[in-house]
Motif scaffolding. Structure first.
Motif, PDB file in Angstrom:
ATOM      1  N   CYS A   1       3.156  -1.009 -17.257  1.00  0.00           N
ATOM      2  CA  CYS A   1       3.301  -0.585 -15.865  1.00  0.00           C
ATOM      3  C   CYS A   1       2.220   0.400 -15.433  1.00  0.00           C
ATOM      4  N   ILE A   2       1.114   0.450 -16.170  1.00  0.00           N
ATOM      5  CA  ILE A   2       0.041   1.382 -15.824  1.00  0.00           C
ATOM      6  C   ILE A   2      -0.563   1.055 -14.461  1.00  0.00           C
ATOM      7  N   GLY A   3      -0.639  -0.234 -14.120  1.00  0.00           N
ATOM      8  CA  GLY A   3      -1.190  -0.627 -12.823  1.00  0.00           C
ATOM      9  C   GLY A   3      -0.361  -0.097 -11.672  1.00  0.00           C
ATOM     10  N   ALA A   4       0.965  -0.195 -11.794  1.00  0.00           N
ATOM     11  CA  ALA A   4       1.857   0.323 -10.749  1.00  0.00           C
ATOM     12  C   ALA A   4       1.713   1.837 -10.621  1.00  0.00           C
ATOM     13  N   PHE A   5       1.553   2.517 -11.769  1.00  0.00           N
ATOM     14  CA  PHE A   5       1.366   3.968 -11.734  1.00  0.00           C
ATOM     15  C   PHE A   5       0.098   4.340 -10.970  1.00  0.00           C
ATOM     16  N   ARG A   6      -0.989   3.640 -11.234  1.00  0.00           N
ATOM     17  CA  ARG A   6      -2.263   3.961 -10.579  1.00  0.00           C
ATOM     18  C   ARG A   6      -2.178   3.756  -9.068  1.00  0.00           C
ATOM     19  N   LEU A   7      -1.500   2.710  -8.651  1.00  0.00           N
ATOM     20  CA  LEU A   7      -1.368   2.449  -7.212  1.00  0.00           C
ATOM     21  C   LEU A   7      -0.609   3.577  -6.523  1.00  0.00           C
ATOM     22  N   VAL A   8       0.465   4.035  -7.155  1.00  0.00           N
ATOM     23  CA  VAL A   8       1.233   5.135  -6.566  1.00  0.00           C
ATOM     24  C   VAL A   8       0.406   6.416  -6.556  1.00  0.00           C
ATOM     25  N   LEU A   9      -0.319   6.677  -7.620  1.00  0.00           N
ATOM     26  CA  LEU A   9      -1.160   7.881  -7.686  1.00  0.00           C
ATOM     27  C   LEU A   9      -2.169   7.900  -6.543  1.00  0.00           C
ATOM     28  N   LEU A  10      -2.735   6.746  -6.219  1.00  0.00           N
ATOM     29  CA  LEU A  10      -3.696   6.659  -5.116  1.00  0.00           C
ATOM     30  C   LEU A  10      -3.065   7.004  -3.773  1.00  0.00           C
ATOM     31  N   SER A  11      -1.767   6.807  -3.645  1.00  0.00           N
ATOM     32  CA  SER A  11      -1.088   7.069  -2.377  1.00  0.00           C
ATOM     33  C   SER A  11      -0.710   8.533  -2.192  1.00  0.00           C
ATOM     34  N   THR A  12      -0.908   9.353  -3.211  1.00  0.00           N
ATOM     35  CA  THR A  12      -0.573  10.773  -3.126  1.00  0.00           C
ATOM     36  C   THR A  12      -1.800  11.590  -2.738  1.00  0.00           C
ATOM     37  N   SER A  13      -1.608  12.884  -2.605  1.00  0.00           N
ATOM     38  CA  SER A  13      -2.729  13.783  -2.297  1.00  0.00           C
ATOM     39  C   SER A  13      -3.515  14.165  -3.546  1.00  0.00           C
ATOM     40  N   ILE A  14      -3.070  13.708  -4.707  1.00  0.00           N
ATOM     41  CA  ILE A  14      -3.703  14.048  -5.984  1.00  0.00           C
ATOM     42  C   ILE A  14      -4.943  13.186  -6.190  1.00  0.00           C
TER      43      ILE A  14
END
Length: 341
Positions: free
Chosen positions: A257-270
């Motif tokens: 699930c690393i791909g799903a994690f990266r997509l969510v990370l991109l949507s944050t301010s981080i």
């Protein structure tokens, strides 16, 4: 011991020198060399070695290409490595980029020229260093296995010196933002729990993702598929253990699930540094552990580092680090005069 009527050394019409010697009956050696001195040395070597051992025979010059050594390395050693398939693909590309030269003829100048082409094409210094290390490993391993009779011919070439980058880590508000986003925005239920395990233990994403029920021992998680190949155990809270077990009962074992994690990370301010998407969780654990007063040697064992040098990257975050600059500096205990008005 005789030559059986053979003329041992003879000059050829093109100026080269032909050696045709039979030191022992039935063992005949022929070789063409550039100079008479080389021919005489070869003849003397043949005679001396045969007098020591009847089984001796001069080895022919190794003309195998770099690509052939790469395949031999993979068959004899690389196949046993966890990243062997990935590494051999890189090595094949390296051999092709270098024009697949005769392996023993590869030297520092050829490697440096190839590396310069890579970097001018946008390859990072770290990647170039990795490729150099992989190529050296091919020669060194095959030399140890007696597949080649010469050591790595470009050992003196140095890796590119890299600019050390500041280690990025998440603040407490950023941790909350990330976990909330993972809980709310991902289509998979797994990234939020895997991220929570990484933050609680300093595990790499792949280590946490590979966790299974049999690797929970009381209130500790056991990581077995580690980069250093060593098993390590990290204590966690009973609440986290209960949450992991409940998660598995509801959603089943973790999936990739690393791909799903990266997509969510991109949507944050981080905005983590390049290449540190999931690894920032490991840095976050280490940074907060040290800033909270944890011991650097304990951190080494928790993270599973092979050497303390790797862990020392976090030492500057210790709360006493800056105070020691004052307490242990050369002016400590010295009363200085006031500045003149």
């Amino acid at each position: 011991m005789g030559q059986s009527g053979l003329m041992a050394i003879q000059q050829l019409p093109d100026g080269r020198w032909r050696v045709d010697v039979e030191p022992v009956k039935g063992k005949r050696f022929r070789k063409t060399l550039k100079t008479k001195a080389e021919a005489m040395r070869f003849e003397a070597t043949c005679r001396a070695k045969c007098s020591e051992s009847n089984d001796w025979a001069p080895r022919p010059k190794d003309k195998r290409r770099l690509s052939e050594l790469v395949e031999l390395w993979f068959d004899l050693h690389g196949v046993s490595l966890s990243d062997g398939v990935r590494r051999v693909a890189i090595l094949r590309a390296c051999a092709k980029a270098m024009g697949d030269p005769v392996a023993r003829m590869v030297d520092g100048a050829k490697i440096a020229a190839t590396r310069a082409r890579w970097m001018s094409a946008g390859v990072t210094g770290k990647t170039a260093n990795n490729r150099l290390g992989y190529l050296k490993a091919v020669y060194n391993e095959l030399h140890k296995l007696d597949v080649i009779d010469y050591p790595c011919p470009f050992t003196r070439i140095r890796p590119v010196r890299l600019q050390e980058r500041p280690l990025a880590y998440l603040t407490k508000p950023q941790i909350s933002e990330l976990l909330d986003a993972l809980q709310a925005r991902t289509t998979s239920p797994h990234p939020a729990m895997v991220a929570r395990i990484c933050l609680a233990t300093g595990a790499r994403w792949g280590e946490a993702q590979a966790l299974r029920p049999e690797r929970i021992r009381g209130n500790a998680l056991v990581f077995a598929n580690t980069k250093s190949k060593r098993v390590r155990m990290v204590p966690v809270t009973p609440e986290l253990v209960a949450a992991i077990k409940m998660h598995w009962q509801t959603y089943g074992p973790f999936t990739n699930c690393i791909g799903a994690f990266r997509l969510v990370l991109l949507s944050t301010s981080i905005k983590p540094p390049r290449g540190q998407a999931s690894h920032i969780l490991r840095h976050t654990f280490a940074a907060h552990f040290i800033m909270g007063g944890g011991h650097i040697v304990t951190l080494k064992e928790i993270l599973g580092h092979a050497s303390l040098n790797m862990t020392m990257r976090y030492a500057h975050l210790a709360p006493e680090h800056l105070n020691d600059a004052i307490r242990l500096g050369p002016l400590a205990g010295i009363t200085l005069p006031l500045a003149s008005q």
